[in-house]
Design an enzyme around this catalytic site. Structure first.
Site, short mmCIF file in Angstrom:
data_model
loop_
_atom_site.label_atom_id
_atom_site.label_comp_id
_atom_site.label_asym_id
_atom_site.label_seq_id
_atom_site.Cartn_x
_atom_site.Cartn_y
_atom_site.Cartn_z
N SER A 166 -3.35 -15.35 -0.51
CA SER A 166 -4.02 -15.59 -1.79
C SER A 166 -3.51 -14.62 -2.85
CB SER A 166 -5.53 -15.39 -1.64
OG SER A 166 -6.17 -15.46 -2.90
N VAL B 35 -3.45 -6.82 -2.45
CA VAL B 35 -2.20 -6.68 -1.67
C VAL B 35 -1.24 -7.83 -1.98
CG1 VAL B 35 -1.19 -6.57 0.66
CG2 VAL B 35 -3.31 -5.38 0.17
N CYS B 36 -1.76 -9.05 -2.08
CA CYS B 36 -0.91 -10.20 -2.36
C CYS B 36 -0.34 -10.15 -3.77
CB CYS B 36 -1.69 -11.50 -2.18
SG CYS B 36 -2.14 -11.86 -0.48
N SER B 37 -1.18 -9.84 -4.76
CA SER B 37 -0.68 -9.80 -6.13
C SER B 37 0.32 -8.64 -6.30
CB SER B 37 -1.82 -9.71 -7.15
OG SER B 37 -2.58 -8.55 -6.96
#
Length: 184
Positions: free
Chosen positions: A53, A58-60
């Site tokens: 997501s 962490v993903c962004s």
């Protein structure tokens, strides 16, 4: 294979291709809803940055970090592949303009199953695990990393070293060239 999501076990669905295997052809969608196929032989090397997501920190961060790392690299098609909601993806893209990476949505979970990164149970069921796959222009996988704990980051150094090696010019082999075959 199993990963953990904040310490809780989660099973991954699908068969994970290994290094030197052919990158499976997988159906995904652009942000405009246009279906496309990635994997297999392509005009240039491909990198699949797989994330659960774009709403999470962490993903962004990973998306931004890869966008910076890949900004000067030519001869590469780089993709973020996610089964995230359009709302979360658009929210991220409204706040950050990706320069060299295209976001693809695994709406039918075809990519997740073919690359063995579809989470089959737990709180992130039907999302994709955090992973990176690199395939050369011949469609062969040269690097693979599936992060064992989803909140951990990708190994950026190992990924970039593998990408550099993948993009190195290959020595010309006169015994296997198209031109040589045509002469006989």
């Amino acid at each position: 294979m199993e990963i953990t999501v904040r310490g809780q076990k989660a099973n991954l669905i699908g068969k994970q291709p290994n290094i030197k295997d052919e990158a499976p052809a997988a159906r995904v969608y652009s942000m405009e809803g246009v279906q496309t196929v990635v994997g297999m032989i392509a005009p240039q090397a491909q990198m699949f940055i797989v994330i659960p997501s774009l709403k999470t920190e962490v993903c962004s961060y990973g998306a931004k970090k890869f966008d910076e790392l890949l900004s000067e690299i030519k001869n590469l098609s780089a993709y973020i592949v996610t089964a995230d909601s359009a709302e979360n993806i658009n929210s991220f893209l409204d706040g950050y303009c990706l320069k060299g990476i295209k976001v693809l949505v695994d709406r039918d979970l075809d990519f997740g199953k073919k690359y063995g990164v579809l989470i089959g149970d737990g709180v992130l069921k039907d999302k994709l695990a955090r992973a990176v796959y690199i395939a050369d222009e011949n469609g062969l996988i040269t690097y693979k990393e599936i992060v064992p704990e989803i909140v951990d980051e990708i190994n950026y150094d190992a990924t970039m070293a593998a990408l550099t090696k993948t993009l190195e010019p290959k020595p010309h082999d006169p015994h296997h060239s198209h031109e040589n075959w045509m002469r006989h």
